[in-house]
Design an enzyme around this catalytic site. Structure first.
Site, PDB file in Angstrom:
ATOM      1  N   LYS A  22       7.932   5.013  95.301  1.00 27.72           N
ATOM      2  CA  LYS A  22       8.098   6.090  94.833  1.00 27.72           C
ATOM      3  C   LYS A  22       6.693   6.949  95.179  1.00 27.72           C
ATOM      4  CE  LYS A  22       6.960   7.108  90.226  1.00 27.72           C
ATOM      5  NZ  LYS A  22       5.967   7.882  89.985  1.00 27.72           N
ATOM      6  N   ASN A  23       5.597   6.348  94.770  1.00 27.67           N
ATOM      7  CA  ASN A  23       4.191   7.276  95.178  1.00 27.67           C
ATOM      8  C   ASN A  23       3.823   7.177  96.378  1.00 27.67           C
ATOM      9  OD1 ASN A  23       4.284   7.551  92.315  1.00 27.67           O
ATOM     10  ND2 ASN A  23       2.796   5.856  91.679  1.00 27.67           N
ATOM     11  N   CYS A 119       0.670  15.072  79.554  1.00 26.79           N
ATOM     12  CA  CYS A 119       1.568  13.777  80.004  1.00 26.79           C
ATOM     13  C   CYS A 119       1.306  12.710  79.088  1.00 26.79           C
ATOM     14  CB  CYS A 119       0.843  13.294  81.493  1.00 26.79           C
ATOM     15  SG  CYS A 119       1.392  11.972  82.048  1.00 26.79           S
ATOM     16  N   ARG A 124      -5.113  14.046  82.240  1.00 31.22           N
ATOM     17  CA  ARG A 124      -4.946  14.084  83.921  1.00 31.22           C
ATOM     18  C   ARG A 124      -5.432  15.379  84.412  1.00 31.22           C
ATOM     19  NH1 ARG A 124       0.670  10.793  85.082  1.00 31.22           N
ATOM     20  NH2 ARG A 124      -0.364  10.572  86.963  1.00 31.22           N
ATOM     21  N   ASP A 311      -0.755   0.940  86.773  1.00 34.22           N
ATOM     22  CA  ASP A 311       0.842   1.168  86.578  1.00 34.22           C
ATOM     23  C   ASP A 311       1.518  -0.142  86.292  1.00 34.22           C
ATOM     24  OD1 ASP A 311       0.900   3.632  87.134  1.00 34.22           O
ATOM     25  OD2 ASP A 311       1.342   3.602  89.283  1.00 34.22           O
ATOM     26  N   ARG A 403      13.040   8.043  86.770  1.00 35.65           N
ATOM     27  CA  ARG A 403      12.262   8.898  87.354  1.00 35.65           C
ATOM     28  C   ARG A 403      11.735   7.733  88.525  1.00 35.65           C
ATOM     29  NH1 ARG A 403       7.399  10.198  84.594  1.00 35.65           N
ATOM     30  NH2 ARG A 403       6.780  10.437  86.825  1.00 35.65           N
TER      31      ARG A 403
HETATM   32  N1  EPU Z   1      -8.868  12.312  87.244  1.00 31.15           N
HETATM   33  C1  EPU Z   1      -9.778  13.491  86.896  1.00 31.15           C
HETATM   34  N2  EPU Z   1      -9.699  14.714  87.804  1.00 31.15           N
HETATM   35  C2  EPU Z   1      -9.047  14.846  88.953  1.00 31.15           C
HETATM   36  C3  EPU Z   1      -7.882  13.882  89.149  1.00 31.15           C
HETATM   37  C4  EPU Z   1      -7.991  12.656  88.318  1.00 31.15           C
HETATM   38  O1  EPU Z   1     -10.345  13.356  85.940  1.00 31.15           O
HETATM   39  O2  EPU Z   1      -8.857  15.847  89.376  1.00 31.15           O
HETATM   40  C5  EPU Z   1      -8.741  11.410  86.476  1.00 31.15           C
HETATM   41  C6  EPU Z   1      -7.487  11.035  85.863  1.00 31.15           C
HETATM   42  O3  EPU Z   1      -7.357  11.461  84.599  1.00 31.15           O
HETATM   43  C7  EPU Z   1      -7.446   9.379  85.693  1.00 31.15           C
HETATM   44  C8  EPU Z   1      -8.283   8.987  87.024  1.00 31.15           C
HETATM   45  O4  EPU Z   1      -8.815  10.162  87.456  1.00 31.15           O
HETATM   46  O5  EPU Z   1      -8.349   9.173  84.462  1.00 31.15           O
HETATM   47  C9  EPU Z   1      -7.431   8.473  88.192  1.00 31.15           C
HETATM   48  O6  EPU Z   1      -6.367   9.252  88.055  1.00 31.15           O
HETATM   49  P1  EPU Z   1      -5.583   9.570  89.546  1.00 31.15           P
HETATM   50  O7  EPU Z   1      -5.739  10.903  89.908  1.00 31.15           O
HETATM   51  O8  EPU Z   1      -5.776   8.542  90.505  1.00 31.15           O
HETATM   52  O9  EPU Z   1      -3.959   9.291  89.174  1.00 31.15           O
HETATM   53  P2  EPU Z   1      -2.818  10.440  89.714  1.00 31.15           P
HETATM   54  O10 EPU Z   1      -3.163  10.781  91.178  1.00 31.15           O
HETATM   55  O11 EPU Z   1      -2.456  11.587  88.921  1.00 31.15           O
HETATM   56  C10 EPU Z   1      -1.380   8.434  90.764  1.00 31.15           C
HETATM   57  C11 EPU Z   1       0.025   7.800  90.380  1.00 31.15           C
HETATM   58  C12 EPU Z   1       0.088   7.234  88.965  1.00 31.15           C
HETATM   59  C13 EPU Z   1      -0.762   6.178  88.776  1.00 31.15           C
HETATM   60  C14 EPU Z   1      -2.391   6.649  89.162  1.00 31.15           C
HETATM   61  C15 EPU Z   1      -3.464   5.795  89.111  1.00 31.15           C
HETATM   62  C16 EPU Z   1       1.258   9.301  91.909  1.00 31.15           C
HETATM   63  C17 EPU Z   1       2.296  10.453  92.068  1.00 31.15           C
HETATM   64  N3  EPU Z   1       0.943   9.027  90.516  1.00 31.15           N
HETATM   65  O12 EPU Z   1      -1.555   9.379  89.626  1.00 31.15           O
HETATM   66  O13 EPU Z   1       1.493   6.801  88.981  1.00 31.15           O
HETATM   67  O14 EPU Z   1      -0.849   5.524  87.657  1.00 31.15           O
HETATM   68  O15 EPU Z   1      -2.351   7.153  90.655  1.00 31.15           O
HETATM   69  O16 EPU Z   1      -3.097   4.488  90.129  1.00 31.15           O
HETATM   70  O17 EPU Z   1       0.919   8.754  92.825  1.00 31.15           O
HETATM   71  C18 EPU Z   1       3.384   6.018  87.849  1.00 31.15           C
HETATM   72  O18 EPU Z   1       3.734   5.921  88.998  1.00 31.15           O
HETATM   73  O19 EPU Z   1       3.803   5.683  86.794  1.00 31.15           O
HETATM   74  C19 EPU Z   1       2.041   6.853  87.534  1.00 31.15           C
HETATM   75  C20 EPU Z   1       1.698   7.245  86.427  1.00 31.15           C
END
Ligand code: EPU
Length: 428
Positions: A22-23, A119, A124, A311, A403
């Protein structure tokens, strides 16, 4: 709202095929906003987030057509469609909608994308996505719940730049990477996330004509090109979905072979499973996990790839209820990702949470109960625990599961589980 009725305990045994990730599929769809010709994506998981993202693409002028066998053809149309706006209604149930920001800005010179909102697992923020785009010359502001970004000079492209992420962010890295591929000049992105899904996105972009070096490492260099064409691309196997079934094998004392998987991407989990005493064998694209005897507890701390994935934290927590000893499970990526703990307690688990660490006391004999899913991976954790619990468990709100898990009840049934989807309104 559908729910699962699960009769336990069961011993999961047999073979199961990993779905496409998915991701990885979500950013691949967003990348189609960059293409000037059709893109064919195979091994697309049939899950709700993918349908939501396809609807968003449709709104933005990219038509999707199912070719059967999990292949989608995405055909670009009117580049002005949807006025470059990803509306709240399409983004609120799926945070990945924010991945349209980088591609829209790079190809159309402007974008208006709803902030995804709160969320269950944490705040996030997307500040790093925005700062990265600003480093490529975009003017970015947040107004009325929307990110508004544009290239200051109409008709011009973003320009290559240097940006260092404050922390590794998966979708942040993907967003800025997708913007940089169409920027004029070279971009250097530092402290990038290294998740396998980023490597997969880079492979797709490269097939479309992008010039990218270092994807999968913490520094990615992009030499911008003026246009991207079409491509054919197969999505990588879902390491989180596959990992969920392997944890299920260990938790239920079972014997499961995951097929069409990428064992290297599962390494952080497989090392942990071996540490608990489960038998782990890998051969080619197959991974077999069995657990003939009692498991021992093993501590885990989540962290960006290549360490233990957040995850899989919830599912691992369920496993630790069956292991002898006290396991310490620390969540360092998201601030609120223990909502499955009170629900696991309803099944009889003994877990204390202090700050970002849960201590799981095991082994405990779980027994069936009503439980409520709060987010995608928490739902998977409750389903696994229900398989190990004696008696009937009803897992409510499985729309979260839909999802991200393709045909979960069918896959579990094929491994011997008694899982039934019950449709209809929730009881009070
Ligand atoms: N963060 C910030 N600022 C930003 C971006 C991230 O502070 O601009 C922080 C987040 O709050 C978090 C950390 O950085 O504490 C890492 O978050 P990341 O941005 O890596 O998460 P994401 O890109 O929003 C993706 C996956 C998630 C998975 C995370 C971590 C997708 C669509 N989603 O989310 O997947 O948990 O990376 O590996 O790729 C799931 O599939 O259940 C899911 C939540």
């Amino acid at each position: 709202m559908d729910r699962f009725r699960i009769q336990g305990p069961v011993r999961l045994a047999g073979r199961v095929r990993a779905s496409g990730a998915k991701n990885a599929a979500l950013p691949a769809l967003a990348a189609c906003l960059l293409a000037s010709e059709p893109v064919e994506l195979s091994r697309m998981p049939r899950v709700r987030d993918i349908r939501t993202m396809s609807r968003l693409l449709g709104h933005l002028g990219v038509a999707s057509e199912e070719l059967g066998d999990g292949t989608l053809r995405l055909t670009p149309g009117d580049p002005e469609a949807g006025a470059g706006e990803a509306p709240y209604e399409l983004v609120k149930t799926m945070r990945a909608g924010v991945l349209s920001l980088g591609p829209l800005l790079a190809r159309r010179g402007r974008a208006r994308v709803s902030l995804p909102g709160g969320c269950a697992i944490g705040v996030r923020p997307v500040d790093q996505h925005l700062a990265g785009l600003a480093a490529l010359g975009a003017e970015v502001r947040v107004e009325g719940g929307y990110v508004e970004a544009r290239v200051p000079e109409p008709g011009k492209r973003l320009r290559g730049g240097r940006f260092r992420f404050a922390m590794p962010t998966v979708t942040g890295t993907e967003n800025v990477l997708m913007a940089a591929v169409l920027a004029a000049g070279t971009s250097v992105l530092e402290n990038c996330a290294r998740e396998p899904e980023i490597g997969d996105l880079a492979r797709l972009l490269t097939a479309m004509g992008a010039r990218i070096e270092g994807a999968g490492t913490d520094t990615i260099t992009v030499h911008g090109v003026a246009e991207l064409g079409g491509a054919r691309h197969e999505i990588i196997p879902d390491r989180i979905e596959g990992g969920t079934y392997l944890i299920g094998a260990a938790l239920t004392g079972g014997d499961v072979t995951l097929e069409d998987a990428e064992p290297a991407d599962l390494a952080p989990l497989l090392e942990k499973l071996a540490e608990t005493g489960a038998a782990v064998e890998t051969e080619g694209t197959r991974v077999r996990v069995s657990a003939p005897g009692e498991l021992s507890s093993a501590d885990v701390e989540t962290a960006p790839h290549p360490r233990f994935p957040t995850d899989l934290q919830a599912q691992y927590l369920a496993l630790m209820t069956a292991a002898r000893g006290v396991a310490s499970v620390s969540e360092t990526v998201f601030e609120n990702r223990f909502q499955h703990v009170p629900e696991l307690a309803r099944l009889g688990a003994v877990i204390e949470v202090r700050g970002g660490t849960a201590k799981v006391h095991g082994p405990t004999a779980l027994s069936g109960a009503y439980v409520m899913a709060t987010d995608l991976r928490a739902s998977a954790c409750l389903v696994l625990a229900a398989l190990a619990a004696r008696g009937e468990t009803l897992v409510h709100r499985i729309y979260h599961l839909d999802r991200g898990y393709e045909r979960m009840e069918e896959k579990l049934q094929s491994l011997g589980a008694s899982v039934e989807r019950v449709a209809g309104p929730e009881p009070d």
